[in-house]
Design a protein around this motif. Structure first.
Motif, PDB file in Angstrom:
ATOM      1  N   GLY A 211       0.674  -1.169  -0.003  1.00  0.00           N
ATOM      2  CA  GLY A 211       0.038  -0.027   0.027  1.00  0.00           C
ATOM      3  C   GLY A 211       0.837   1.308  -0.033  1.00  0.00           C
ATOM      4  O   GLY A 211       0.571   2.115  -0.818  1.00  0.00           O
ATOM      5  N   ALA A 212       1.995   1.100   0.682  1.00  0.00           N
ATOM      6  CA  ALA A 212       2.827   2.447   0.882  1.00  0.00           C
ATOM      7  C   ALA A 212       3.585   2.650  -0.402  1.00  0.00           C
ATOM      8  O   ALA A 212       3.527   3.789  -1.020  1.00  0.00           O
ATOM      9  CB  ALA A 212       3.634   2.201   2.246  1.00  0.00           C
ATOM     10  N   SER A 213       4.070   1.544  -0.767  1.00  0.00           N
ATOM     11  CA  SER A 213       4.803   1.736  -1.936  1.00  0.00           C
ATOM     12  C   SER A 213       3.794   2.192  -3.256  1.00  0.00           C
ATOM     13  O   SER A 213       4.152   3.001  -4.164  1.00  0.00           O
ATOM     14  CB  SER A 213       5.384   0.400  -2.603  1.00  0.00           C
ATOM     15  N   ALA A 214       2.629   1.795  -3.308  1.00  0.00           N
ATOM     16  CA  ALA A 214       1.746   2.143  -4.276  1.00  0.00           C
ATOM     17  C   ALA A 214       1.411   3.539  -4.037  1.00  0.00           C
ATOM     18  O   ALA A 214       1.273   4.300  -5.212  1.00  0.00           O
ATOM     19  CB  ALA A 214       0.395   1.311  -4.093  1.00  0.00           C
ATOM     20  N   ALA A 215       1.316   4.027  -2.873  1.00  0.00           N
ATOM     21  CA  ALA A 215       0.698   5.467  -2.495  1.00  0.00           C
ATOM     22  C   ALA A 215       1.897   6.476  -3.100  1.00  0.00           C
ATOM     23  O   ALA A 215       1.728   7.462  -3.187  1.00  0.00           O
ATOM     24  CB  ALA A 215       0.613   5.616  -0.948  1.00  0.00           C
ATOM     25  N   ARG A 216       3.284   6.018  -3.155  1.00  0.00           N
ATOM     26  CA  ARG A 216       4.068   6.930  -3.667  1.00  0.00           C
ATOM     27  C   ARG A 216       4.585   6.590  -5.114  1.00  0.00           C
ATOM     28  O   ARG A 216       5.811   7.014  -5.432  1.00  0.00           O
ATOM     29  CB  ARG A 216       5.304   7.134  -2.862  1.00  0.00           C
ATOM     30  N   ALA A 217       3.918   5.769  -5.825  1.00  0.00           N
ATOM     31  CA  ALA A 217       4.134   5.341  -7.170  1.00  0.00           C
ATOM     32  C   ALA A 217       3.924   6.564  -8.121  1.00  0.00           C
ATOM     33  O   ALA A 217       3.287   7.683  -7.677  1.00  0.00           O
ATOM     34  CB  ALA A 217       3.003   4.336  -7.785  1.00  0.00           C
ATOM     35  N   ARG A 218       4.787   6.660  -9.297  1.00  0.00           N
ATOM     36  CA  ARG A 218       4.787   7.478 -10.297  1.00  0.00           C
ATOM     37  C   ARG A 218       3.516   7.360 -11.053  1.00  0.00           C
ATOM     38  O   ARG A 218       3.273   8.409 -11.855  1.00  0.00           O
ATOM     39  CB  ARG A 218       6.240   7.561 -10.993  1.00  0.00           C
ATOM     40  N   ILE A 219       2.899   6.296 -11.170  1.00  0.00           N
ATOM     41  CA  ILE A 219       1.710   6.343 -12.108  1.00  0.00           C
ATOM     42  C   ILE A 219       0.626   6.449 -11.301  1.00  0.00           C
ATOM     43  O   ILE A 219       0.535   5.918 -10.160  1.00  0.00           O
ATOM     44  CB  ILE A 219       1.831   4.772 -12.563  1.00  0.00           C
TER      45      ILE A 219
ATOM     46  N   GLY B 283      -3.346   3.255  -3.665  1.00  0.00           N
ATOM     47  CA  GLY B 283      -2.565   3.128  -2.540  1.00  0.00           C
ATOM     48  C   GLY B 283      -3.311   4.172  -1.771  1.00  0.00           C
ATOM     49  O   GLY B 283      -3.462   3.956  -0.290  1.00  0.00           O
ATOM     50  N   LYS B 284      -3.283   5.675  -1.916  1.00  0.00           N
ATOM     51  CA  LYS B 284      -3.916   6.284  -1.150  1.00  0.00           C
ATOM     52  C   LYS B 284      -5.429   6.123  -0.680  1.00  0.00           C
ATOM     53  O   LYS B 284      -5.557   6.099   0.638  1.00  0.00           O
ATOM     54  CB  LYS B 284      -4.094   7.768  -1.840  1.00  0.00           C
TER      55      LYS B 284
ATOM     56  N   ALA C 178       0.260   0.692   6.339  1.00  0.00           N
ATOM     57  CA  ALA C 178       0.514   1.383   4.916  1.00  0.00           C
ATOM     58  C   ALA C 178       0.607   2.839   5.428  1.00  0.00           C
ATOM     59  O   ALA C 178       1.751   3.361   4.908  1.00  0.00           O
ATOM     60  CB  ALA C 178      -0.595   1.215   3.860  1.00  0.00           C
ATOM     61  N   ASN C 179      -0.131   3.321   6.158  1.00  0.00           N
ATOM     62  CA  ASN C 179      -0.054   4.574   6.742  1.00  0.00           C
ATOM     63  C   ASN C 179       1.292   4.863   7.485  1.00  0.00           C
ATOM     64  O   ASN C 179       2.188   5.870   7.182  1.00  0.00           O
ATOM     65  CB  ASN C 179      -1.004   4.920   7.522  1.00  0.00           C
TER      66      ASN C 179
ATOM     67  N   MET D 151       8.665   6.237   4.843  1.00  0.00           N
ATOM     68  CA  MET D 151       9.418   6.536   3.602  1.00  0.00           C
ATOM     69  C   MET D 151       9.758   7.679   3.353  1.00  0.00           C
ATOM     70  O   MET D 151      10.681   8.360   2.787  1.00  0.00           O
ATOM     71  CB  MET D 151       8.319   5.989   2.544  1.00  0.00           C
ATOM     72  N   GLN D 152       8.695   8.804   3.759  1.00  0.00           N
ATOM     73  CA  GLN D 152       8.652  10.082   3.672  1.00  0.00           C
ATOM     74  C   GLN D 152      10.094  10.896   4.311  1.00  0.00           C
ATOM     75  O   GLN D 152      10.497  11.601   4.160  1.00  0.00           O
ATOM     76  CB  GLN D 152       7.505  10.976   3.851  1.00  0.00           C
ATOM     77  N   ALA D 153      10.127   9.905   5.676  1.00  0.00           N
ATOM     78  CA  ALA D 153      10.757  10.531   6.746  1.00  0.00           C
ATOM     79  C   ALA D 153      12.637  10.407   6.260  1.00  0.00           C
ATOM     80  O   ALA D 153      13.357  11.100   6.925  1.00  0.00           O
ATOM     81  CB  ALA D 153      10.686  10.074   7.955  1.00  0.00           C
ATOM     82  N   VAL D 154      12.594   9.313   5.422  1.00  0.00           N
ATOM     83  CA  VAL D 154      14.125   9.349   4.986  1.00  0.00           C
ATOM     84  C   VAL D 154      14.632  10.435   4.501  1.00  0.00           C
ATOM     85  O   VAL D 154      14.070  10.840   3.515  1.00  0.00           O
ATOM     86  CB  VAL D 154      14.397   7.965   4.174  1.00  0.00           C
ATOM     87  N   PRO D 155      15.952  11.098   4.935  1.00  0.00           N
ATOM     88  CA  PRO D 155      16.392  12.100   4.217  1.00  0.00           C
ATOM     89  C   PRO D 155      16.462  12.233   2.902  1.00  0.00           C
ATOM     90  O   PRO D 155      17.029  11.338   2.159  1.00  0.00           O
ATOM     91  CB  PRO D 155      17.734  12.513   4.820  1.00  0.00           C
ATOM     92  N   ARG D 156      16.045  13.327   2.490  1.00  0.00           N
ATOM     93  CA  ARG D 156      15.761  13.648   0.896  1.00  0.00           C
ATOM     94  C   ARG D 156      17.179  13.617   0.417  1.00  0.00           C
ATOM     95  O   ARG D 156      17.568  12.934  -0.742  1.00  0.00           O
ATOM     96  CB  ARG D 156      15.324  14.937   0.672  1.00  0.00           C
ATOM     97  N   ALA D 157      18.161  13.897   1.016  1.00  0.00           N
ATOM     98  CA  ALA D 157      19.720  14.073   0.448  1.00  0.00           C
ATOM     99  C   ALA D 157      20.531  12.582   0.455  1.00  0.00           C
ATOM    100  O   ALA D 157      21.041  12.586  -0.680  1.00  0.00           O
ATOM    101  CB  ALA D 157      20.607  14.638   1.769  1.00  0.00           C
TER     102      ALA D 157
END
Lengths: 294, 268
Positions: free
Chosen positions: A54-62, A69-70, A157-158, A164-170
């Protein structure tokens, strides 16, 4: 169980109790704790898997996958989960039977919903009416597991999406700078690092899952609550070798203690895992460990 | 029977007004909506009473857990541990059994076995414990500077609590407390399934939803309607608590205001 248990009416005190607590029904009661643990052991990884998907789907590019996912993560918001439990058990059962019906009996000409009945052909019934008792029980249990996994998968999933969002962008940018593909960044950089961020949420979820297990009772599984109600009820001498009054209080007190012990044990284990996971991480907890080791 | 008539007959069915007999066959959508909506009266009642009383109890418990007096701290800690560490479902069953035996020895306590009092009491204790833990966390994270400033001004004792500690605690705790309130309303759905008897079929929303699902063997109508009502209720709670959050944060510069972030927490 014991040799002196043949005539319980002559016993009293501890001897009576030892016989009472080892009757066949009590053995089923103790086994039902195993049911609860089995449910947890099966549901937790399955729900985690659902959650990960679910989480991977929620940040998919398609976009359609992302929407899917959302909306999966959003279903549990706003609605009590007990409503989902009651809903999914019937809904899943009917969905399975309907699918089997379509496959196995293509030339069936009656409507499936007739007024307030749901009628499929005999071959499509789940489990088949000729099956053994244990298959019926196993089917009920697996429906319960699937229901739990769907509902708790949405919770997970939530949590995982947040992690996943919390992993530093850098970190991700560095990986991209090294020329890793999208898939490589995901599996080699994001997934290994997200767990330390996910752990508080997941440990919370585990606690919630433990505390949701009594709802198995509502799904028609013979679990601890079922047996506590059954055994605690008033027994008269006519129907039982061990007559007693209403002992619901004692039985449910036992369950209360069981759950309290279980949650505190889990809490301790999670503290350890958390210490292990924050080792060497660029977080406050990891920093504190580094300082303490110096 | 037209829909207006159905509403007249069943809108207050859950609290004992209107038609006695529930519909038996040929359920219309209107009957679904009216009866399940009627059941929501109970859910709102349980939630509202538990939240209002629980709020004050939680403040007290949080203060007790934060106090240095062992006689206050230990019992508060134990209370919170028991109610947060065990499933609400089991708490309901256990409490009902206790109330039942209490009733036999002390007849005055008879109403405790009815869900309007007994179940509300359990929900009250439960939400007190969960909210107390939230408030306790907020108490621990009150900026040291705020308290030192109060000391410097000579604000002490009750005045300090009323004007500095409590408002700051509420402000910090409010986003999590909003989630707690939402999930308390969700938890009220458990009541009619947890051994508290439903008298004369005056049940809560989930009771009527499962009544329809049992009778029609079709879960796809009543449960989505129930979900609709609960989403509506959640939105109302969010609106009210959002307004309160604005009020608590009104003195802060715009960018430091804490937004309510909805999380799925808590199943009890």
């Amino acid at each position: 169980m014991f040799s002196y248990c043949t005539d319980p009416s002559t016993l009293d005190g501890l001897k009576w109790l030892s016989c009472y607590l080892t009757t066949g029904k009590h053995m089923s009661f103790y086994a039902s704790f195993g049911t609860v643990l089995a449910l947890l052991a099966i549901t937790a990884p399955v729900a985690l898997l659902f959650g990960f998907a679910g989480a991977s789907a929620a940040r998919a590019r398609i976009a359609p996958i992302r929407w899917l996912g959302k909306s999966y993560t959003a279903i549990v918001r706003g609605v009590p989960d007990i409503a989902f439990f009651l809903f999914f058990v019937i809904a899943l059962d009917q969905a399975f039977e309907w699918m089997r019906h379509k496959v196995k009996c293509p030339d069936w000409d009656h409507p499936i919903r007739q007024g307030s009945d749901f009628i499929v052909c005999d071959a499509a019934k789940l489990p088949l009416s000729s099956s053994a008792q244990w298959i019926h029980e196993a089917y009920g249990f697996s429906l319960a597991v699937l229901t739990f996994a769907i509902v708790f998968g949405a919770f997970a999933a939530n949590v995982l999406f947040g992690a996943m969002q919390a992993v530093p962008r850098a970190q991700m940018e560095t990986a991209e700078a090294y020329g890793m593909s999208h898939r490589q960044t995901f599996w080699r950089i994001l997934v290994p690092q997200m767990w330390t961020y996910a752990l508080p949420g997941l440990s919370n979820l585990w606690m919630i899952l433990i505390k949701a297990t009594p709802l198995l009772f509502l799904l028609g599984v013979e679990d601890v609550v079922y047996w506590a109600r059954e055994l605690g009820a008033t027994k008269t001498a006519k129907f039982s070798d061990y007559p007693h009054g209403n002992w619901h209080m004692q039985y449910f007190f036992g369950l209360l203690v069981f759950y309290l012990a279980f949650t505190s044990l889990s809490e301790r284990v999670f503290k350890r895992i958390s210490a292990r996971l924050s080792h060497g991480q660029a977080t406050a907890a990891g920093e504190a460990q580094r300082k303490a080791a110096q | 029977m037209s829909c207006t008539e159905t509403i007249q007959n069943f809108a207050f069915r859950s609290i004992g007004y209107g038609e006695r007999m529930l519909p038996r066959t040929d359920f219309t959508l209107c009957e679904h909506f009216t009866l399940i909506g009627s059941g929501m009266i109970w859910n709102i009642y349980y939630g509202l009473v538990a939240i209002i009383f629980g709020f004050f109890a939680a403040t007290g418990l949080a203060m007790a857990k934060n106090s240095e007096n062992k006689w206050l701290q230990k019992p508060a800690e134990f209370f919170i541990y028991v109610f947060r560490g065990s499933p609400l479902f089991i708490q309901f069953f256990f409490a009902y059994a206790v109330f039942l035996s209490l009733k036999q020895s002390v007849p005055v306590l008879q109403p405790l076995t009815a869900s309007w009092l007994g179940a509300t009491l359990v929900l009250f204790c439960n939400t007190s414990a969960y909210s107390a833990e939230i408030f306790y966390g907020a108490l621990r994270s009150i900026p040291k500077g705020d308290l030192e400033a109060a000391d410097a001004y000579g604000i002490m004792g009750w005045t300090r609590f009323k004007r500095i500690t409590w408002p700051t605690m509420l402000r910090l705790a409010w986003p999590s407390y909003t989630n707690e309130a939402i999930f308390l309303f969700h938890a009220t759905a458990l009541v009619s399934f947890s051994s508290f008897p439903v008298w004369q079929q005056r049940g809560d929303a989930l009771y009527y939803a499962s009544y329809f699902a049992d009778k029609t063997f079709n879960p796809f109508v009543p449960y989505p309607i129930l979900a609709f009502y609960f989403i509506l209720l959640t939105l109302v709670v969010i609106t009210i608590f959002g307004a309160a959050n604005k009020h608590l944060n009104r003195h802060l510069p715009q960018e430091r205001r804490k937004k309510i972030r909805l999380q799925f927490n808590l199943f009890r």
